[in-house]
Scaffold this motif. Structure first.
Motif, PDB file in Angstrom:
ATOM      1  N   GLU A  58      -0.638  -8.424   8.296  1.00 39.65           N
ATOM      2  CA  GLU A  58      -0.479  -6.993   8.169  1.00 39.65           C
ATOM      3  C   GLU A  58       0.522  -6.272   8.450  1.00 39.65           C
ATOM      4  O   GLU A  58       1.166  -6.773   9.635  1.00 39.65           O
ATOM      5  N   PHE A  68       0.762  -1.397  -0.143  1.00 39.07           N
ATOM      6  CA  PHE A  68      -0.090  -0.019  -0.010  1.00 39.07           C
ATOM      7  C   PHE A  68       0.843   1.154   0.214  1.00 39.07           C
ATOM      8  O   PHE A  68       0.293   2.231  -0.777  1.00 39.07           O
ATOM      9  N   HIS A  69       1.903   1.236   0.777  1.00 42.77           N
ATOM     10  CA  HIS A  69       2.797   2.333   0.889  1.00 42.77           C
ATOM     11  C   HIS A  69       4.395   2.009   1.155  1.00 42.77           C
ATOM     12  O   HIS A  69       4.419   1.025   1.895  1.00 42.77           O
ATOM     13  N   LYS A  86       1.558   5.693  12.302  1.00 40.20           N
ATOM     14  CA  LYS A  86       1.599   4.484  11.499  1.00 40.20           C
ATOM     15  C   LYS A  86       1.259   4.769  10.379  1.00 40.20           C
ATOM     16  O   LYS A  86       0.165   5.134  10.005  1.00 40.20           O
ATOM     17  N   TYR A  87       1.558   4.039   9.198  1.00 36.24           N
ATOM     18  CA  TYR A  87       1.009   3.764   7.965  1.00 36.24           C
ATOM     19  C   TYR A  87       1.109   2.340   7.496  1.00 36.24           C
ATOM     20  O   TYR A  87       1.841   1.540   7.999  1.00 36.24           O
ATOM     21  N   SER A  88       0.263   2.108   6.847  1.00 35.81           N
ATOM     22  CA  SER A  88      -0.060   0.782   6.166  1.00 35.81           C
ATOM     23  C   SER A  88       0.957   0.183   5.008  1.00 35.81           C
ATOM     24  O   SER A  88       1.025   0.992   3.913  1.00 35.81           O
ATOM     25  N   PHE A 126       2.552  -2.522   9.135  1.00 36.85           N
ATOM     26  CA  PHE A 126       2.724  -1.241   9.470  1.00 36.85           C
ATOM     27  C   PHE A 126       4.053  -0.527   9.490  1.00 36.85           C
ATOM     28  O   PHE A 126       4.763  -1.251   9.969  1.00 36.85           O
ATOM     29  N   ARG A 172       6.338   3.037  10.568  1.00 35.85           N
ATOM     30  CA  ARG A 172       6.440   4.393  11.168  1.00 35.85           C
ATOM     31  C   ARG A 172       7.781   4.873  11.058  1.00 35.85           C
ATOM     32  O   ARG A 172       8.964   3.952  11.157  1.00 35.85           O
ATOM     33  N   LYS A 228      -0.285  -6.074   3.116  1.00 32.24           N
ATOM     34  CA  LYS A 228      -1.373  -7.304   3.555  1.00 32.24           C
ATOM     35  C   LYS A 228      -0.901  -8.401   2.607  1.00 32.24           C
ATOM     36  O   LYS A 228      -1.096  -8.193   1.436  1.00 32.24           O
TER      37      LYS A 228
END
Ligand SMILES: CC(C)(COP(=O)(O)OP(=O)(O)OC[C@H]1O[C@@H](n2cnc3c(N)ncnc32)[C@H](O)[C@@H]1OP(=O)(O)O)[C@@H](O)C(=O)NCCC(=O)NCCS
Length: 161
Positions: free
Chosen positions: A96, A68-69, A107-109, A98, A100, A112
Motif C-alpha cells: 500500500e 486511488f489518488h 495522508k492520502y491513499s 500513501f 502527503r 495498492k
C-alpha cells in the motif's frame, strides 16, 4: 533427517520504504507516473519477501494494481509491504502506498497492489519458503483471502492464455 518447518510472523518482514516525488518521476502535469510507483512497490515487496524467505526472491506476478489518488511533485510517499501468506515456494505480498504534502500531515491513499514473489535457489529454481503464522484477526483474514486469490489466479490463467 526430517526438516522442521519454521513459522514466521508477518510483522518480522514488514517493510516501509519512503520516497519524494521528483521531476523525473512525473508526467508533464507534475503527477507521479504509475510505472514509477509500481517500481517502488516492487522493491518494497522484494525486501519483504526476501526478509521472510531469507532467500533471493523474484517477482512472478503483480495482481490488481489500483491507483486511488494522484501524487504531486514534492509529495512524500510511504510504501508499506506485508506478507499475507507463504505457500510452497511462493508468497503473496500486499503493498500500500500513501502520500502527503510536506506542509500537511494528512495522508492520502495513492495505490495498492498484490505481488507474488517466488524464492529461488542457486540454480534459479523455485525453492521452499518458511510458513507464515498470522496472529491478528486482520492477518488471519488476509491469510484466508490469499488462498482464495491464488485459486482464482489459477482459474484466470486459462482466460489470459
Ligand atoms: C517465477 C519463476 C521462478 C517460477 O518458476 P517455475 O519453474 O514456473 O515454477 P513453478 O511452476 O514450480 O511455480 C513455483 C511457484 O510459483 C508460483 N507461480 C509461478 N508463476 C506464477 C504466476 N505467474 N502467478 C502466480 N504464481 C506463480 C506457482 O504457483 C508456484 O507456487 P507454490 O510453489 O507456492 O505453489 C520463473 O517463472 C521465473 O524465474 N520467472 C522470471 C522472474 C523474474 O525475472 N522476475 C522479474 C521480472 S523482470
Amino acid at each position: 533427517m526430517k526438516k522442521i518447518k519454521l513459522y514466521k510472523m508477518p510483522s518480522a518482514s514488514e517493510t516501509i520504504k519512503t520516497e519524494i516525488v521528483c521531476a523525473n518521476d512525473t508526467n508533464p502535469m507534475g503527477l507521479l507516473q504509475g510505472g514509477r510507483l509500481v517500481e517502488w512497490m516492487d522493491i518494497a515487496a522484494a525486501v519483504c519477501a526476501q526478509t521472510h524467505a531469507e532467500k533471493i526472491c523474484v517477482t512472478a506476478c503483480i495482481n490488481k494494481v489500483d491507483f486511488f489518488h494522484p501524487a504531486h511533485i514534492g509529495d512524500i510517499i510511504t510504501i508499506r509491504a506485508n506478507i499475507t501468506r507463504a505457500f510452497n515456494t511462493s508468497m503473496e505480498i500486499v503493498v500500500e502506498a500513501f502520500g502527503r504534502e510536506v506542509t500537511n500531515k494528512q495522508k492520502y491513499s495513492v495505490g495498492k497492489a498484490y505481488f507474488i514473489f517466488v524464492a529461488i535457489d542457486e540454480n534459479k529454481q523455485a525453492t521452499s519458503v518458511h510458513a507464515l503464522n498470522p496472529s491478528t484477526q486482520k492477518q488471519r483474514d488476509q491469510f484466508q483471502k490469499a488462498l482464495q486469490r491464488k485459486e482464482l489466479s489459477e482459474k484466470n490463467k486459462l482466460i489470459y492464455s
